[in-house]
Motif scaffolding. Structure first.
Motif, PDB file in Angstrom:
ATOM      1  N   THR A 119       2.348  -1.113   2.142  1.00 56.93           N
ATOM      2  CA  THR A 119       1.040  -0.748   1.607  1.00 56.93           C
ATOM      3  C   THR A 119       1.201   0.236   0.459  1.00 56.93           C
ATOM      4  OG1 THR A 119      -0.036  -1.110   3.738  1.00 56.93           O
ATOM      5  CG2 THR A 119      -1.195   0.302   2.171  1.00 56.93           C
ATOM      6  N   PHE A 120       0.755  -0.188  -0.704  1.00 53.48           N
ATOM      7  CA  PHE A 120       0.856   0.640  -1.903  1.00 53.48           C
ATOM      8  C   PHE A 120      -0.475   1.346  -2.151  1.00 53.48           C
ATOM      9  CE2 PHE A 120       3.912  -2.775  -2.330  1.00 53.48           C
ATOM     10  CZ  PHE A 120       5.051  -2.123  -2.806  1.00 53.48           C
ATOM     11  N   ARG A 121      -0.412   2.668  -2.350  1.00 52.59           N
ATOM     12  CA  ARG A 121      -1.618   3.433  -2.701  1.00 52.59           C
ATOM     13  C   ARG A 121      -1.558   3.689  -4.207  1.00 52.59           C
ATOM     14  NH1 ARG A 121      -3.912   8.949  -2.483  1.00 52.59           N
ATOM     15  NH2 ARG A 121      -6.056   8.726  -1.754  1.00 52.59           N
ATOM     16  N   TYR A 122      -2.619   3.322  -4.893  1.00 56.02           N
ATOM     17  CA  TYR A 122      -2.569   3.309  -6.354  1.00 56.02           C
ATOM     18  C   TYR A 122      -3.922   3.619  -6.953  1.00 56.02           C
ATOM     19  CZ  TYR A 122      -5.371  -0.872  -6.533  1.00 56.02           C
ATOM     20  OH  TYR A 122      -6.439  -1.724  -6.437  1.00 56.02           O
ATOM     21  N   ALA A 123      -3.911   3.947  -8.238  1.00 57.07           N
ATOM     22  CA  ALA A 123      -5.141   4.063  -9.026  1.00 57.07           C
ATOM     23  C   ALA A 123      -4.926   3.328 -10.343  1.00 57.07           C
ATOM     24  CB  ALA A 123      -5.484   5.526  -9.296  1.00 57.07           C
ATOM     25  N   ASN A 124      -5.973   2.650 -10.769  1.00 58.45           N
ATOM     26  CA  ASN A 124      -5.963   1.989 -12.072  1.00 58.45           C
ATOM     27  C   ASN A 124      -7.319   2.270 -12.710  1.00 58.45           C
ATOM     28  OD1 ASN A 124      -6.004   0.333 -14.285  1.00 58.45           O
ATOM     29  ND2 ASN A 124      -5.611  -1.570 -13.159  1.00 58.45           N
ATOM     30  N   GLY A 125      -7.329   3.198 -13.628  1.00 57.91           N
ATOM     31  CA  GLY A 125      -8.585   3.629 -14.254  1.00 57.91           C
ATOM     32  C   GLY A 125      -9.071   2.729 -15.369  1.00 57.91           C
ATOM     33  N   THR A 126      -8.384   1.619 -15.558  1.00 55.34           N
ATOM     34  CA  THR A 126      -8.835   0.654 -16.569  1.00 55.34           C
ATOM     35  C   THR A 126      -9.541  -0.504 -15.869  1.00 55.34           C
ATOM     36  OG1 THR A 126      -6.947  -0.891 -16.616  1.00 55.34           O
ATOM     37  CG2 THR A 126      -6.691   1.209 -17.793  1.00 55.34           C
ATOM     38  N   THR A 127     -10.058  -1.411 -16.670  1.00 55.28           N
ATOM     39  CA  THR A 127     -10.704  -2.601 -16.093  1.00 55.28           C
ATOM     40  C   THR A 127      -9.779  -3.817 -16.155  1.00 55.28           C
ATOM     41  OG1 THR A 127     -11.730  -3.046 -18.237  1.00 55.28           O
ATOM     42  CG2 THR A 127     -13.030  -1.807 -16.627  1.00 55.28           C
ATOM     43  N   VAL A 128      -8.553  -3.567 -16.566  1.00 49.17           N
ATOM     44  CA  VAL A 128      -7.570  -4.657 -16.656  1.00 49.17           C
ATOM     45  C   VAL A 128      -6.582  -4.527 -15.495  1.00 49.17           C
ATOM     46  CG1 VAL A 128      -5.803  -5.745 -18.083  1.00 49.17           C
ATOM     47  CG2 VAL A 128      -7.799  -4.673 -19.168  1.00 49.17           C
ATOM     48  N   THR A 137      -9.628   0.505 -10.205  1.00 46.14           N
ATOM     49  CA  THR A 137     -10.194   1.226  -9.054  1.00 46.14           C
ATOM     50  C   THR A 137     -11.425   2.037  -9.441  1.00 46.14           C
ATOM     51  OG1 THR A 137      -8.655   3.060  -9.464  1.00 46.14           O
ATOM     52  CG2 THR A 137      -7.989   1.405  -7.829  1.00 46.14           C
ATOM     53  N   GLY A 138     -11.807   2.014 -10.706  1.00 43.23           N
ATOM     54  CA  GLY A 138     -12.998   2.737 -11.143  1.00 43.23           C
ATOM     55  C   GLY A 138     -12.710   4.085 -11.771  1.00 43.23           C
ATOM     56  N   GLY A 139     -11.461   4.480 -11.758  1.00 37.36           N
ATOM     57  CA  GLY A 139     -11.100   5.761 -12.383  1.00 37.36           C
ATOM     58  C   GLY A 139      -9.707   6.156 -11.958  1.00 37.36           C
ATOM     59  N   TRP A 140      -9.113   7.050 -12.713  1.00 32.85           N
ATOM     60  CA  TRP A 140      -7.749   7.480 -12.383  1.00 32.85           C
ATOM     61  C   TRP A 140      -7.711   8.415 -11.172  1.00 32.85           C
ATOM     62  CZ3 TRP A 140      -4.211   4.481 -14.188  1.00 32.85           C
ATOM     63  CH2 TRP A 140      -4.363   3.876 -15.443  1.00 32.85           C
ATOM     64  N   ASP A 141      -8.866   8.946 -10.769  1.00 31.60           N
ATOM     65  CA  ASP A 141      -8.928   9.781  -9.556  1.00 31.60           C
ATOM     66  C   ASP A 141      -9.330   8.963  -8.332  1.00 31.60           C
ATOM     67  OD1 ASP A 141      -8.449  12.056 -11.159  1.00 31.60           O
ATOM     68  OD2 ASP A 141     -10.590  12.247 -11.580  1.00 31.60           O
ATOM     69  N   ALA A 142      -9.549   7.678  -8.504  1.00 30.95           N
ATOM     70  CA  ALA A 142     -10.021   6.800  -7.421  1.00 30.95           C
ATOM     71  C   ALA A 142      -8.855   5.943  -6.930  1.00 30.95           C
ATOM     72  CB  ALA A 142     -11.160   5.915  -7.926  1.00 30.95           C
ATOM     73  N   TRP A 143      -8.430   6.198  -5.702  1.00 31.86           N
ATOM     74  CA  TRP A 143      -7.236   5.558  -5.147  1.00 31.86           C
ATOM     75  C   TRP A 143      -7.615   4.480  -4.146  1.00 31.86           C
ATOM     76  CZ3 TRP A 143      -2.646   7.205  -7.270  1.00 31.86           C
ATOM     77  CH2 TRP A 143      -2.701   8.393  -8.012  1.00 31.86           C
ATOM     78  N   GLN A 144      -6.887   3.386  -4.175  1.00 36.86           N
ATOM     79  CA  GLN A 144      -7.089   2.310  -3.201  1.00 36.86           C
ATOM     80  C   GLN A 144      -5.718   1.839  -2.727  1.00 36.86           C
ATOM     81  OE1 GLN A 144      -9.652  -0.791  -4.759  1.00 36.86           O
ATOM     82  NE2 GLN A 144     -11.260   0.672  -5.311  1.00 36.86           N
ATOM     83  N   THR A 145      -5.740   0.949  -1.733  1.00 40.33           N
ATOM     84  CA  THR A 145      -4.473   0.423  -1.237  1.00 40.33           C
ATOM     85  C   THR A 145      -4.447  -1.093  -1.350  1.00 40.33           C
ATOM     86  OG1 THR A 145      -5.279   0.303   1.039  1.00 40.33           O
ATOM     87  CG2 THR A 145      -4.114   2.321   0.403  1.00 40.33           C
ATOM     88  N   LEU A 146      -3.236  -1.591  -1.464  1.00 40.74           N
ATOM     89  CA  LEU A 146      -2.982  -3.027  -1.495  1.00 40.74           C
ATOM     90  C   LEU A 146      -1.731  -3.251  -0.654  1.00 40.74           C
ATOM     91  CD1 LEU A 146      -4.605  -5.121  -3.059  1.00 40.74           C
ATOM     92  CD2 LEU A 146      -3.045  -4.837  -4.984  1.00 40.74           C
ATOM     93  N   SER A 147      -1.782  -4.270   0.219  1.00 38.98           N
ATOM     94  CA  SER A 147      -0.681  -4.489   1.162  1.00 38.98           C
ATOM     95  C   SER A 147      -0.086  -5.877   1.015  1.00 38.98           C
ATOM     96  CB  SER A 147      -1.176  -4.337   2.606  1.00 38.98           C
ATOM     97  OG  SER A 147      -1.660  -3.033   2.838  1.00 38.98           O
ATOM     98  N   VAL A 148       1.168  -5.950   1.367  1.00 41.89           N
ATOM     99  CA  VAL A 148       1.850  -7.241   1.417  1.00 41.89           C
ATOM    100  C   VAL A 148       2.843  -7.175   2.575  1.00 41.89           C
ATOM    101  CG1 VAL A 148       3.678  -6.552  -0.202  1.00 41.89           C
ATOM    102  CG2 VAL A 148       3.071  -8.962   0.029  1.00 41.89           C
ATOM    103  N   ASN A 149       3.080  -8.294   3.213  1.00 51.59           N
ATOM    104  CA  ASN A 149       4.097  -8.334   4.266  1.00 51.59           C
ATOM    105  C   ASN A 149       5.438  -8.757   3.685  1.00 51.59           C
ATOM    106  OD1 ASN A 149       2.273  -7.619   6.244  1.00 51.59           O
ATOM    107  ND2 ASN A 149       1.829  -9.726   6.838  1.00 51.59           N
ATOM    108  N   ALA A 150       6.496  -8.176   4.227  1.00 54.75           N
ATOM    109  CA  ALA A 150       7.829  -8.530   3.746  1.00 54.75           C
ATOM    110  C   ALA A 150       8.836  -8.373   4.876  1.00 54.75           C
ATOM    111  CB  ALA A 150       8.224  -7.635   2.575  1.00 54.75           C
ATOM    112  N   SER A 151       9.893  -9.166   4.799  1.00 56.60           N
ATOM    113  CA  SER A 151      10.985  -9.049   5.768  1.00 56.60           C
ATOM    114  C   SER A 151      11.934  -7.938   5.330  1.00 56.60           C
ATOM    115  CB  SER A 151      11.772 -10.358   5.842  1.00 56.60           C
ATOM    116  OG  SER A 151      10.962 -11.372   6.385  1.00 56.60           O
ATOM    117  N   LEU A 152      12.241  -7.069   6.251  1.00 54.27           N
ATOM    118  CA  LEU A 152      13.245  -6.029   6.008  1.00 54.27           C
ATOM    119  C   LEU A 152      14.397  -6.253   6.969  1.00 54.27           C
ATOM    120  CD1 LEU A 152      11.002  -2.820   5.657  1.00 54.27           C
ATOM    121  CD2 LEU A 152      11.846  -4.345   3.838  1.00 54.27           C
ATOM    122  N   LYS A 153      15.574  -5.812   6.557  1.00 55.47           N
ATOM    123  CA  LYS A 153      16.716  -5.848   7.462  1.00 55.47           C
ATOM    124  C   LYS A 153      16.829  -4.506   8.158  1.00 55.47           C
ATOM    125  CE  LYS A 153      19.850  -5.094   3.497  1.00 55.47           C
ATOM    126  NZ  LYS A 153      20.321  -3.725   3.696  1.00 55.47           N
TER     127      LYS A 153
END
Ligand code: GCU
Length: 137
Positions: free
Chosen positions: A56-65, A86-102
């Protein structure tokens, strides 16, 4: 199982800087990617056993791209995760992906695949497989 948080600013950074010029981050800051393809943050992730984990990555993207990023585990691209605005550089959201780890040490690299670079990246949380995995492109 307990989740482990890895701070982006403590990870290996290629073409980016640890920054703290926006609010709402965890740890001591976040990573501001250089706005270029190929910039990355690489986390040294330790897994207690082989299996599927939720990244799960916590990130901000203050642009619309949206900013696409290859998630590369132990040298293999798992998916291209697209980080929307995310609506602003102070606005943080998360995005998750599943992956195999050893079992033991793993590398999880988040590499920008567009000229805008990655989003501002706060942290990676490694835990149980995520319920919801966004579609890749
Ligand atoms: C702004 C913002 C940075 C961000 C950058 C970007 O400069 O302050 O935190 O990283 O935009 O577009 O990536």
């Amino acid at each position: 199982a307990a989740a482990t948080t890895y701070q982006a600013e403590d990870a290996t950074i290629s073409q980016g800087t640890a920054a703290h010029n926006h609010s709402g981050y965890t740890g001591s800051g976040f990573v501001d990617y250089v706005n270029t393809t190929g910039s990355y943050v690489q986390f040294a992730v330790s897994a207690n056993g082989a299996g599927t984990y939720g990244l799960t990555f916590r990130y901000a993207n203050g642009t619309t791209v949206a900013r696409p990023v290859d998630v590369v585990v132990n040298g293999t691209v798992v998916t291209n995760l697209v980080f929307p605005g995310t609506g602003g550089w102070d606005a943080w959201q998360t995005l998750s992906v599943n992956a195999s780890l050893k079992s033991g040490p793993n590398t999880v690299r988040a590499t920008a695949t567009s000229a805008n670079g990655g989003p501002n990246l706060d942290s990676l949380v490694v835990g149980d497989p995520a319920d919801t995995v966004p579609p890749s492109t």
